[in-house]
Design a protein around this motif. Sequence first.
Motif, short mmCIF file in Angstrom:
data_model
loop_
_atom_site.label_atom_id
_atom_site.label_comp_id
_atom_site.label_asym_id
_atom_site.label_seq_id
_atom_site.Cartn_x
_atom_site.Cartn_y
_atom_site.Cartn_z
N ILE A 1 0.85 -1.20 0.00
CA ILE A 1 0.00 0.00 0.00
C ILE A 1 0.88 1.24 0.00
O ILE A 1 1.83 1.35 0.79
N THR A 2 0.58 2.17 -0.86
CA THR A 2 1.35 3.40 -0.97
C THR A 2 0.77 4.47 -0.05
O THR A 2 -0.44 4.75 -0.09
N THR B 1 0.79 8.36 0.72
CA THR B 1 1.17 9.54 -0.05
C THR B 1 0.30 10.75 0.28
O THR B 1 -0.81 10.61 0.82
N ASP C 1 -1.92 -3.64 -3.00
CA ASP C 1 -1.49 -2.67 -4.03
C ASP C 1 -2.37 -1.42 -4.02
O ASP C 1 -2.54 -0.76 -5.06
N THR D 1 -3.85 2.37 -2.07
CA THR D 1 -3.27 3.68 -1.76
C THR D 1 -3.98 4.30 -0.56
O THR D 1 -5.20 4.20 -0.44
N THR D 2 -3.21 4.92 0.31
CA THR D 2 -3.75 5.76 1.38
C THR D 2 -3.23 7.17 1.15
O THR D 2 -2.02 7.40 1.12
N GLU D 3 -4.15 8.09 0.98
CA GLU D 3 -3.79 9.46 0.60
C GLU D 3 -4.24 10.44 1.67
O GLU D 3 -5.36 10.36 2.16
N ASP E 1 -8.71 6.24 1.44
CA ASP E 1 -8.15 4.98 0.92
C ASP E 1 -9.07 4.43 -0.17
O ASP E 1 -10.20 4.88 -0.33
#
Length: 347
Positions: free
Chosen positions: A218-219, A221, A257, A259-261, A278
């Motif tokens: 998990i990215t 960002t 794969d 994303t948490t922003e 997310d």
Amino acid sequence: MAKLFKTTYKFAGYTSSFITLFLTALLGVFFYVQGEIPYGLLLLFFFICYLASFFIIQYRVEKFIYKQVKKIYNDVRLLDASTFDRKRITTDMATLTKEVERFAEDKKLEIETLKDRENYRKEFMGNVAHELKTPLFTVQGYILTLLDGAMKDKTVRKKYLQRANKGVERLIYIVNDLDMITKLEVGDLLLYKEDFNIIELVQNVFDLLEMKAAKKNITLTFDIEYKDSIMVYADRERIQQVLSNLVENSIKYGKLDGTTEVSIENLIKNKIIVRVTDNGEGIEREYLARVFERFFRVDKSGSRKVGGSGLGLSIVKHLVEAHSEKIYVESQIGIGSEFSFTLEKSK
């Protein structure tokens, strides 16, 4: 004239009229038999009799209705007779019915609120028991195994003691979280507010949780590159706890794969809003209002796919509200979730 005459006094008015006319007629017949009718005296008698009858009947009717309604209050046990205002008693049954219905509706709402609280209490106690018994039984199992003879094997002994220690650590974690929520609810937790850069704090949280996020690829960002500092006035440690809980939650329930922003936006002149978004599994609409409850889990299977005490979001809500700020949640199944909260800008 009829419009000016209150409907609450119609019964007493009509009854007094009938009585007065009857008595005045009898008195007139009496004087007629005597041979002389004193019209002035009859008129005076009419007014005195009417007024006396009106006030006596009105008083008696009010007292009668008061006693009857109070008896109903006591009989049905839904209404509190002590809340019944004597000044509101009326001979107008339509008005009286509305008053009784109003009292009944208020009590009905109170009863429904109490039932909701009782259901919440039962569910809460069940959740506490479930969360505590799992590590307790684990610790007990390892200790009993050691006492039954496994303690003689050094390898087994060390492994079982380490596992028992993990169970104890989980118990301590749950108890500490409960203690924090209790302090927050009673207002015992002191906040040490200071000016700090929220961008820097978010980056610190990313660094702390980077390894956890890497396990699911998990990215973590920002939504954009923030070149300038954004200064806020709050308790740095507690806001870091809020962000850590929200980001960690997004990792737990995020997809592989994913994303948490994190984004920070100006809200009003002296406020910003921090959003943690997310693209995970999302939360069903029916559960959104309850996600901040203690031990509430969307997963009702009891399998507890993910760890944690079940108190994280409840602590987040209390910490944000301790700053006199607001927290919000939006989510869609299969799309993801967004938790956001406000903060005060530095002056």
